[in-house]
Motif scaffolding. Structure first.
Motif, PDB file in Angstrom:
ATOM      1  N   ILE B  99       0.880  -0.776   0.079  1.00 19.74           N
ATOM      2  CA  ILE B  99       0.042  -0.348   0.138  1.00 19.74           C
ATOM      3  C   ILE B  99       0.438   1.002   0.117  1.00 19.74           C
ATOM      4  O   ILE B  99       0.871   2.457  -0.326  1.00 19.74           O
ATOM      5  CB  ILE B  99      -1.747  -0.076   1.122  1.00 19.74           C
ATOM      6  N   ALA B 102       2.044   1.246  -4.087  1.00 23.44           N
ATOM      7  CA  ALA B 102       0.624   1.917  -4.148  1.00 23.44           C
ATOM      8  C   ALA B 102       0.889   3.022  -4.116  1.00 23.44           C
ATOM      9  O   ALA B 102       0.378   4.651  -4.878  1.00 23.44           O
ATOM     10  CB  ALA B 102      -0.641   1.329  -3.758  1.00 23.44           C
ATOM     11  N   ILE B 105       2.850   6.085  -6.101  1.00 27.13           N
ATOM     12  CA  ILE B 105       2.932   6.374  -7.452  1.00 27.13           C
ATOM     13  C   ILE B 105       1.695   6.297  -7.818  1.00 27.13           C
ATOM     14  O   ILE B 105       2.059   7.609  -8.438  1.00 27.13           O
ATOM     15  CB  ILE B 105       2.407   4.697  -8.113  1.00 27.13           C
ATOM     16  N   LEU B 106       0.934   6.873  -7.067  1.00 24.87           N
ATOM     17  CA  LEU B 106      -0.448   7.853  -6.938  1.00 24.87           C
ATOM     18  C   LEU B 106       0.176   8.874  -6.667  1.00 24.87           C
ATOM     19  O   LEU B 106      -0.363   9.508  -7.585  1.00 24.87           O
ATOM     20  CB  LEU B 106      -1.268   7.505  -5.870  1.00 24.87           C
ATOM     21  N   GLY B 109       1.330  10.573  -9.836  1.00 23.61           N
ATOM     22  CA  GLY B 109       1.344  10.087 -10.588  1.00 23.61           C
ATOM     23  C   GLY B 109       0.076  11.530 -10.494  1.00 23.61           C
ATOM     24  O   GLY B 109      -0.184  12.432 -11.951  1.00 23.61           O
ATOM     25  N   MET B 112       2.134  14.227 -11.417  1.00 21.61           N
ATOM     26  CA  MET B 112       2.881  14.569 -12.994  1.00 21.61           C
ATOM     27  C   MET B 112       1.480  15.634 -13.619  1.00 21.61           C
ATOM     28  O   MET B 112       1.957  16.202 -14.388  1.00 21.61           O
ATOM     29  CB  MET B 112       2.940  13.471 -13.474  1.00 21.61           C
TER      30      MET B 112
ATOM     31  N   VAL C 243       6.703  -2.656 -10.849  1.00 18.46           N
ATOM     32  CA  VAL C 243       5.441  -2.844 -10.097  1.00 18.46           C
ATOM     33  C   VAL C 243       4.443  -2.991 -11.046  1.00 18.46           C
ATOM     34  O   VAL C 243       3.629  -2.732 -10.874  1.00 18.46           O
ATOM     35  CB  VAL C 243       5.629  -0.946  -9.778  1.00 18.46           C
ATOM     36  N   GLU C 279      -1.028   9.771 -21.585  1.00 20.61           N
ATOM     37  CA  GLU C 279       0.219  11.204 -20.535  1.00 20.61           C
ATOM     38  C   GLU C 279      -0.356  10.968 -19.145  1.00 20.61           C
ATOM     39  O   GLU C 279       0.587  11.215 -18.370  1.00 20.61           O
ATOM     40  CB  GLU C 279      -0.701  12.306 -20.879  1.00 20.61           C
ATOM     41  N   TYR C 280      -1.336   9.940 -18.352  1.00 19.65           N
ATOM     42  CA  TYR C 280      -1.740  10.019 -17.204  1.00 19.65           C
ATOM     43  C   TYR C 280      -1.949   8.991 -16.548  1.00 19.65           C
ATOM     44  O   TYR C 280      -2.063   8.649 -15.752  1.00 19.65           O
ATOM     45  CB  TYR C 280      -2.873  11.122 -17.060  1.00 19.65           C
ATOM     46  N   ASP C 281      -0.578   7.709 -17.645  1.00 16.16           N
ATOM     47  CA  ASP C 281      -0.831   6.539 -17.019  1.00 16.16           C
ATOM     48  C   ASP C 281      -0.290   6.193 -15.574  1.00 16.16           C
ATOM     49  O   ASP C 281      -1.369   5.202 -15.371  1.00 16.16           O
ATOM     50  CB  ASP C 281       0.073   5.764 -18.185  1.00 16.16           C
ATOM     51  N   ILE C 282       0.883   7.263 -15.650  1.00 19.73           N
ATOM     52  CA  ILE C 282       0.626   6.921 -13.916  1.00 19.73           C
ATOM     53  C   ILE C 282       0.132   6.777 -12.623  1.00 19.73           C
ATOM     54  O   ILE C 282      -0.069   6.553 -11.874  1.00 19.73           O
ATOM     55  CB  ILE C 282       2.484   7.498 -13.592  1.00 19.73           C
ATOM     56  N   LEU C 283      -0.829   8.025 -12.916  1.00 19.13           N
ATOM     57  CA  LEU C 283      -2.006   8.594 -11.509  1.00 19.13           C
ATOM     58  C   LEU C 283      -3.306   7.771 -12.410  1.00 19.13           C
ATOM     59  O   LEU C 283      -3.523   6.641 -11.180  1.00 19.13           O
ATOM     60  CB  LEU C 283      -2.409   9.358 -12.439  1.00 19.13           C
ATOM     61  N   GLY C 286      -1.824   4.172 -10.381  1.00 20.56           N
ATOM     62  CA  GLY C 286      -1.457   4.624  -8.762  1.00 20.56           C
ATOM     63  C   GLY C 286      -2.963   4.338  -8.585  1.00 20.56           C
ATOM     64  O   GLY C 286      -2.787   3.933  -7.582  1.00 20.56           O
ATOM     65  N   LEU C 287      -4.198   4.823  -8.834  1.00 22.99           N
ATOM     66  CA  LEU C 287      -5.253   4.546  -8.991  1.00 22.99           C
ATOM     67  C   LEU C 287      -6.320   3.427  -8.446  1.00 22.99           C
ATOM     68  O   LEU C 287      -6.181   2.728  -7.637  1.00 22.99           O
ATOM     69  CB  LEU C 287      -6.595   6.042  -9.631  1.00 22.99           C
ATOM     70  N   LEU C 289      -3.886   0.509  -8.291  1.00 20.01           N
ATOM     71  CA  LEU C 289      -3.642  -0.446  -7.614  1.00 20.01           C
ATOM     72  C   LEU C 289      -4.061   0.021  -6.161  1.00 20.01           C
ATOM     73  O   LEU C 289      -4.049  -0.909  -5.302  1.00 20.01           O
ATOM     74  CB  LEU C 289      -1.930   0.171  -7.323  1.00 20.01           C
ATOM     75  N   THR C 290      -4.019   1.023  -5.436  1.00 12.94           N
ATOM     76  CA  THR C 290      -4.650   1.822  -4.354  1.00 12.94           C
ATOM     77  C   THR C 290      -5.447   1.415  -4.424  1.00 12.94           C
ATOM     78  O   THR C 290      -5.902   0.744  -3.194  1.00 12.94           O
ATOM     79  CB  THR C 290      -4.363   3.426  -4.623  1.00 12.94           C
TER      80      THR C 290
END
Lengths: 255, 295, 310
Positions: B99, B102, B105-106, B109, B112, C243, C279-283, C286-287, C289-290
């Motif tokens: 977590i 996670a 990364i959130l 993101g 960015m 990841v 462009e927002y792949d990481i975001l 992240g969403l 996965l969380t």
């Protein structure tokens, strides 16, 4: 006569605090030997040293007359020292039956390659393990639970499962850490019978840490009393009950 | 000698940053036994927020710092409430590790999304000619960094030794069960530790950005560096991990200066792996001490 | 009959033929390429699933093995002219033997410590590829295509068959392992190392073996990747790949090996469906996965099973 398992002059300290101060203990083959004493007397630490989960600061451990002080836990298990835990250590996520088959497999493993290629379906040895595991579960009265996940059992039955699992490696000696904790009166009685049977019929030596005095007095051949890291007394149940030092330690300093 | 001093001072500077990150690691570790792998992202958060307040909406420097640290504390709080708290009950260490990854990364993101992929920078706290000590050139920002780190240390000392709350937190770290039995609200401690650690890491970002720039994906490497520092100094002790930070910074700077700059990151990683292998308790404490701290 | 339909050999076969059917039905080279990547990812994720799901050993360094597998195989076939299938195999063995370096820390480290140690391993490989890999950060090309005897696997469809055949084979073996007593012992490792030791199990050898197996699959996948894309640069082997694998395993379901192919298909096709938001792949990752950790802790498969039961 050499003892089956012996602790000779064992010291242990944690960060300057001495938990064991020169403990001597001899467990004779074929007996049930109880280790009692107030909380914090060092009983669990002594068990840990006997089966190698901790090493003594000073002193030696002997098994069948051989020095095993520097032998790791898994090698001691192979020699025939099995144990159960005060704070439960059943394999959660595995069924009750699988908890025992893992122990049986540990006794005579056939390795990763055969497991990868044959799996369970095409390996006759796997079915053999299950049959044998069921026998141990029957002995401890857990057979009706065999398909349940181990962590869902009540604490008392988890203790019994640990005993079944320990028996599966066919040990010479069984170290039990408070096996009756969490059992009711009737279950404790049954446990007592089971342990007696194991000792008399199967010839397994038992070293028992236990707070339930009724159980201890009823089944033990010898008792060692540990108090603040030192052996306070040793003898038969009758001798221990009459020992003034023990009475004093148990009833408090004032009396 | 001049060259050595130059490397030494730049090492101290980077080291101060590592020290702040390692401190954040340690505060959370002490109350929860969790290593927050999102630590590096908070550094980036600090740098980027600071840029926004200072360069985008032109607030005064001091106000910007306070706002940045405040918001970072809130993000730390949000992290604890949204991701850690729901999982803390399950107590599965694997889930707790995942977590924090996670969340990192959130956060990366989101950063960015808000700031894009460009590097950002802003002027140092005070402009002016650099100082020269023993032939080594020292930027004024470096002095500010030391000042802030000193201030942080003072704060830590007072907080953990002179306030009821800090002492309670220390008690929690030693034995959380007994602390709970004594009526200390451990879940509040966990919350505060996430806020504090968010603030410290963010402060590192605020201070270092004028020297090195910051971009959205610098987090993971900073996490590893901060963790290496914490392991070097020995997790458990706030002073130990800070010393570890300075030590790592100086070592890196000397290696980069005298041998090869590409080796600097590899050194940190090798140091990390060998410490974990041979002396996981850290350089300054015995394994016995570490074990008593539940290592 | 029932026994025949309800075992994993049959299930793997169904998975394999459905993927091939899909590839041959749609017949779009782009779509097929994505399916190939999904297969490679599934193979990598299977390695992680064995390590993490079965044995409870977290690894954030799988990108290191993926990278080593790819680079070693590429260099062996490009510079030493070793036939590609042999190079792939040699590379997977060589690269996974390095996992001993991870298994030994894993003997002493648990949880977070192991996570960071493996993260460090992956980062070291990534840094080394950047510093000393052919072409440095910009990478190198002209890696030979996969050829078996006279047959060159030039088009994506033939590679699709190869990759998913290899995956299905290892998937079957992995399930064999998971069901065996050896697999149960690995599961027990997750739950209590101390109890295992008191039963006489050598934890070191158990960990070394599972680390080698897990990283073998990921290295193999990396090697196959190299001869499919024929161009390598370090960027594909950053920690982000680890990841991604983590996400696949978690999202698919950590308690079942099926999590690997299901998660891999999902995560590999996700960027394609989200193309407008590239462009927002990481975001988005992240969403996902969380959210999956908090709300879907047991993974898609568990969720689907529950849905069917209701």
């Amino acid at each position: 006569m050499t003892a089956l398992l012996e602790a000779r002059d064992v010291f242990k300290s944690f960060g300057g605090h001495e938990v064991l101060k020169g403990v001597n203990l001899k467990v004779q083959k074929g007996t049930i030997h109880a280790l009692i004493g107030p909380n914090g007397a060092g009983k669990t630490t002594l068990l840990n040293i006997l089966n190698g989960l901790e090493s003594p600061s000073r002193g030696k451990v002997y098994f069948n007359g051989n020095d095993i002080t520097n032998l790791p836990t898994e090698k001691r298990a192979k020699l025939g020292i099995a144990r159960t835990f005060q704070l439960l250590e059943v394999f959660s996520g595995l069924t009750v039956l699988e908890n025992v088959t893992v122990a049986l497999y540990a006794k005579s493993p056939w390795g990763m390659f055969k497991s990868l290629t044959l799996g369970k379906l095409f390996n006759s040895q796997e079915r053999g393990l299950e049959k044998r595991a069921e026998k141990f579960l029957e002995e401890l009265g857990l057979i009706h639970r065999s398909k349940e996940e181990a962590q869902n059992l009540p604490a008392g039955e988890q203790k019994l499962l640990e005993i079944a699992r320990a028996l599966a490696i066919e040990p010479e000696i069984l170290l039990l850490d408070e096996p009756a904790a969490g059992l009711n009166n009737r279950e404790t009685k049954v446990l007592g019978e089971t342990l007696k049977n194991l000792c008399e019929k199967n010839g397994i030596t038992i070293l028992l840490v236990e707070h339930d005095m009724d159980l201890v007095m009823k089944i033990s051949h010898r008792i060692t009393v540990l108090n603040f890291g030192e052996v306070l007394a040793e003898g038969t149940p009758l001798e221990i009950q009459k020992n003034p030092d023990v009475i004093k330690a148990y009833l408090g300093e004032e009396s | 000698m001049e060259l050595f001093l130059q490397f030494f001072f730049s090492g101290l500077t980077v080291g101060a940053i590592y020290a702040l990150i390692a401190l954040g690691f340690n505060i959370i570790y002490n109350t929860t036994s969790i290593l927050n792998l999102a630590q590096g992202e908070f550094v980036v958060l600090g740098g980027l927020l600071m840029w926004y307040f200072l360069e985008k909406i032109h607030l005064p420097y001091g106000v910007s710092i306070i706002l940045t640290l405040g918001i970072s504390g809130l993000v730390g709080l949000a992290m604890e409430r949204l991701s850690i708290r729901p999982l803390l009950k399950t107590a599965d260490p694997l889930l707790l590790i995942l977590i924090t990854i996670a969340f990192s990364i959130l956060l990366r993101g989101i950063l960015m999304f808000l700031f894009g992929k460009e590097p950002y920078g802003y002027p140092p706290i005070s402009e002016g000619a650099p100082l020269i000590i023993g032939g080594a050139i020292i930027q004024r920002q470096v002095l500010w960094i030391f000042l802030f780190v000193l201030f942080t240390m003072l704060f830590l000392y007072i907080f953990f030794n002179r306030t009821i709350f800090g002492i309670a937190m220390k008690a929690c770290a030693i034995d959380s069960l007994s602390a709970t039995l004594l009526g200390i609200n451990t879940s509040q401690m966990v919350m505060v530790s996430f806020i504090l650690s968010g603030i410290f890491a963010s402060l590192a970002g605020v201070l270092v950005t004028p020297i090195t720039f910051v971009e959205y994906d610098k987090g993971p490497l900073l996490t590893i560096k901060g963790f290496t520092a914490a392991i070097l100094g020995g997790l458990g002790s706030n002073w130990g991990v800070m010393a570890g930070g300075f030590l790592l910074g100086i070592l890196e700077s000397l290696i980069a200066g005298y041998i090869h700059s590409g080796l600097k990151d590899a050194l940190a990683l090798l140091l990390l792996l060998s410490m974990l292998l041979f002396k996981p308790a850290g350089l300054f404490q015995s394994s016995e001490q570490a074990r008593l701290r539940k290592l | 009959m029932k026994r025949f339909l309800h075992n994993h050999y049959f299930h793997s076969l169904v998975l394999f033929s459905s993927i091939l059917l899909l590839g041959f039905a749609i017949r779009d080279p782009y779509f097929t390429t994505i399916l190939v990547f999904a297969g490679l990812n599934a193979l990598s994720a299977l390695g992680l699933s064995l390590l993490m799901g079965l044995a409870g050993q977290i690894s954030l360094g799988q990108n290191g093995f993926y990278g080593l597998g790819a680079y070693i195989s590429a260099i062996l076939s490009l510079n030493l002219q070793i036939p590609v299938p042999l190079a792939v195999l040699m590379s997977a063995v060589l690269s996974s033997s390095l996992s001993v370096f991870l298994a030994i820390p894993a003997l002493r480290l648990k949880g977070h410590y192991l996570a960071v140690a493996t993260l460090g391993f992956g980062e070291i490989v990534y840094l080394l590829l950047n510093e000393w890999g052919p072409g440095g950060p910009s990478g190198f090309g002209n890696i030979p295509k996969f050829t078996m005897g006279d047959i060159a696997l030039e088009n994506p469809l033939s590679y699709l068959i190869l990759v998913w055949a290899i995956f299905s084979a290892f998937f079957t073996l992995a399930q064999n392992l998971a069901q065996s007593s050896y697999g149960k012992t690995l599961q027990a490792l997750h739950s209590s190392e101390i109890a295992l030791r008191t039963l006489g199990v050598n934890i070191l050898s158990l960990k070394v073996k599972i680390f080698i197996l897990g990283s073998f699959l990921t290295s193999l996948s990396g090697a196959l990747y190299a001869h499919f894309v024929t161009f390598l640069s370090p960027a594909s082997f950053s920690v982000f790949y680890s990841v991604l694998l983590l996400m696949m395993v978690m999202l698919g379901g950590i308690n079942t090996l099926w999590g690997a192919p299901v998660g891999a298909l999902f995560i590999t096709f996700l960027p394609e469906t989200l193309r407008p938001f590239k462009e927002y792949d990481i975001l988005i990752y992240g969403l996902i996965l969380t959210a999956s950790l908090i709300f879907l802790r047991k993974g898609i498969i568990h969720f689907l099973k529950q849905g069917i039961r209701k």
